[in-house]
Design a protein around this motif. Structure first.
Motif, PDB file in Angstrom:
ATOM      1  N   LEU A  56       0.890  -1.150   0.000  1.00 36.03           N
ATOM      2  CA  LEU A  56       0.000   0.000   0.000  1.00 36.03           C
ATOM      3  C   LEU A  56       0.928   1.199   0.000  1.00 36.03           C
ATOM      4  N   ASN A  57       0.973   1.916  -1.110  1.00 38.75           N
ATOM      5  CA  ASN A  57       2.031   2.887  -1.338  1.00 38.75           C
ATOM      6  C   ASN A  57       1.454   4.205  -1.832  1.00 38.75           C
ATOM      7  N   GLN A  58       2.319   5.124  -2.177  1.00 44.42           N
ATOM      8  CA  GLN A  58       1.914   6.461  -2.595  1.00 44.42           C
ATOM      9  C   GLN A  58       2.442   6.791  -3.979  1.00 44.42           C
ATOM     10  N   GLY A  59       1.677   7.583  -4.726  1.00 40.18           N
ATOM     11  CA  GLY A  59       2.179   8.114  -5.984  1.00 40.18           C
ATOM     12  C   GLY A  59       3.308   9.091  -5.690  1.00 40.18           C
ATOM     13  N   VAL A  60       4.433   8.899  -6.346  1.00 42.23           N
ATOM     14  CA  VAL A  60       5.611   9.695  -5.977  1.00 42.23           C
ATOM     15  C   VAL A  60       5.852  10.887  -6.896  1.00 42.23           C
ATOM     16  N   THR A  61       5.378  10.812  -8.133  1.00 47.98           N
ATOM     17  CA  THR A  61       5.681  11.875  -9.103  1.00 47.98           C
ATOM     18  C   THR A  61       5.174  13.224  -8.629  1.00 47.98           C
ATOM     19  N   TYR A 114       2.577  -7.284   8.304  1.00 48.94           N
ATOM     20  CA  TYR A 114       2.993  -6.304   7.306  1.00 48.94           C
ATOM     21  C   TYR A 114       4.371  -5.725   7.610  1.00 48.94           C
ATOM     22  N   LEU A 115       5.041  -5.319   6.538  1.00 48.83           N
ATOM     23  CA  LEU A 115       6.332  -4.645   6.635  1.00 48.83           C
ATOM     24  C   LEU A 115       6.127  -3.138   6.522  1.00 48.83           C
ATOM     25  N   LEU A 116       6.865  -2.402   7.313  1.00 53.16           N
ATOM     26  CA  LEU A 116       6.802  -0.940   7.227  1.00 53.16           C
ATOM     27  C   LEU A 116       7.881  -0.394   6.306  1.00 53.16           C
ATOM     28  N   ASN A 117       8.883  -1.220   6.013  1.00 52.04           N
ATOM     29  CA  ASN A 117       9.984  -0.799   5.144  1.00 52.04           C
ATOM     30  C   ASN A 117      10.171  -1.808   4.017  1.00 52.04           C
ATOM     31  N   ILE A 118      10.460  -1.302   2.832  1.00 55.46           N
ATOM     32  CA  ILE A 118      10.735  -2.172   1.695  1.00 55.46           C
ATOM     33  C   ILE A 118      12.080  -1.799   1.085  1.00 55.46           C
ATOM     34  N   ASP A 119      12.711  -2.763   0.412  1.00 53.29           N
ATOM     35  CA  ASP A 119      14.005  -2.558  -0.217  1.00 53.29           C
ATOM     36  C   ASP A 119      13.919  -3.073  -1.650  1.00 53.29           C
ATOM     37  N   LEU A 120      13.910  -2.166  -2.606  1.00 52.27           N
ATOM     38  CA  LEU A 120      13.744  -2.529  -4.008  1.00 52.27           C
ATOM     39  C   LEU A 120      15.069  -2.827  -4.711  1.00 52.27           C
ATOM     40  N   ARG A 121      16.159  -2.737  -3.987  1.00 54.35           N
ATOM     41  CA  ARG A 121      17.486  -3.026  -4.537  1.00 54.35           C
ATOM     42  C   ARG A 121      17.793  -2.164  -5.773  1.00 54.35           C
ATOM     43  N   ILE A 175       3.425   2.378   2.868  1.00 55.28           N
ATOM     44  CA  ILE A 175       2.593   2.465   4.064  1.00 55.28           C
ATOM     45  C   ILE A 175       2.605   1.119   4.789  1.00 55.28           C
ATOM     46  N   LEU A 176       2.243   0.065   4.064  1.00 56.69           N
ATOM     47  CA  LEU A 176       2.288  -1.304   4.562  1.00 56.69           C
ATOM     48  C   LEU A 176       2.617  -2.217   3.392  1.00 56.69           C
ATOM     49  N   ALA A 177       3.286  -3.328   3.658  1.00 56.18           N
ATOM     50  CA  ALA A 177       3.630  -4.220   2.549  1.00 56.18           C
ATOM     51  C   ALA A 177       3.753  -5.666   2.999  1.00 56.18           C
TER      52      ALA A 177
END
Length: 302
Positions: A96-101, A133-140, A154-156
């Motif tokens: 569950l994320n946010q639009g970044v642009t 849920y994870l509060l942090n993600i790592d996309l490498r 937000i959550l993942a």
């Protein structure tokens, strides 16, 4: 639907070394994969599913987003669930994320800080099991968008390539995160301009919704008051049988305008009512959302 996860993880890096134009996997991200996700969504008219392998060239972290059109019609702004793949294809996040642009354009160098603060604020508005849920993600990835998506999480849930979910689990996880998404959207939209125009502050409206949506409080109120609507007196089991067992909604009676935003005490007997779905919706249309007698009067006139 499992191919939505499996196929990109197995083939994306290979396909990424090929020409972008006319690529079959890129085309699946734009059309086939979103269509598969749409099948899981009940109210398809309200949602739009979009996927991207990049624009004009391959992106490091392809994604498929589910947009609630009441929240946003573009993945560049707002917030939404998204399947986003790690750049090395070692796994994929359901986030569950946010639009970044839009945030990058408005806040420039401060965008990451803003996204993190907003993520914290969103998390504070919804109830979720922190163990799931994870509060942090790592996309490498060191790309700008990837770093901002990491900040915007937000959550993942994370699916490593060695343990991708089967179709049943993926459907359940999508449904679960869509419920959280809807809860967040409902919470945000509860701050109506009409109520604000009557002198009620948005923070008071949010607190009212927060109290009503507190699962622990609701269970305690139902245990005390039972499952018969306090205004129209229907009981769901009388109409629907076993499927209506233990079903009722809890309404917070204290007028929103009188709510403080600091510490407050809760009286389970006098501060709440149990209402059927219709009565709960209608009482929110009254000037005084705590006036059970007025709602009863309206019902009796009908």
């Amino acid at each position: 639907m499992e191919n939505i996860l499996n196929e990109p993880i197995l083939t994306y890096l290979t396909e990424k070394s090929k020409s972008f134009g006319g690529n079959k996997l890129a085309a699946k991200f734009r059309k086939k994969f979103p269509l598969e996700i749409e099948k899981v969504i009940a109210d398809r008219n309200r949602f739009k599913v979009v996927g991207s392998p990049g624009k004009g060239n391959w992106t490091e972290c392809p994604w498929i987003a589910i947009l609630d059109l009441l929240v946003t019609n573009s993945p560049q702004k707002g917030y939404y669930p998204v399947l986003i793949y790690k750049s090395d294809m070692s796994g994929v996040y359901l986030s569950l994320n946010q639009g970044v642009t839009d945030v990058i354009e408005n806040y420039k160098k401060e965008a990451i800080s803003v996204l993190k603060l907003r993520a914290q604020d969103f998390r504070a508005k919804i109830e979720y099991n922190s163990q799931n849920y994870l509060l942090n993600i790592d996309l490498r990835s060191k790309t700008r968008n990837a770093k901002h998506y990491e900040a915007g999480n937000i959550l993942a849930k994370y699916y490593p390539k060695e343990n991708l979910p089967n179709e049943s689990r993926l459907r359940n996880d999508l449904t679960e995160i869509l419920d959280l998404y809807e809860n967040l959207a409902y919470f945000d939209n509860s701050s109506s301009d009409e109520l604000v125009a009557h002198g009620i502050e948005r923070k008071q409206i949010r607190l009212h919704r927060r109290i009503e949506r507190n699962t622990a409080l609701s269970k305690k109120v139902k245990k005390i008051k039972g499952y018969r609507c306090e205004t129209c007196e229907i009981k769901f089991t009388d109409i629907y049988g076993d499927i209506g067992k233990n079903f009722i909604e809890v309404h917070h009676l204290n007028p929103i305008s009188e709510l403080g935003v600091g510490s407050f005490k809760v009286d389970l007997v006098n501060d709440f009512a149990v209402l059927c779905s219709n009565c709960h919706s209608m009482i929110h249309k009254l000037d005084d959302v705590g006036d059970l007698n007025e709602l009863k009067r309206i019902i009796k006139k009908i």
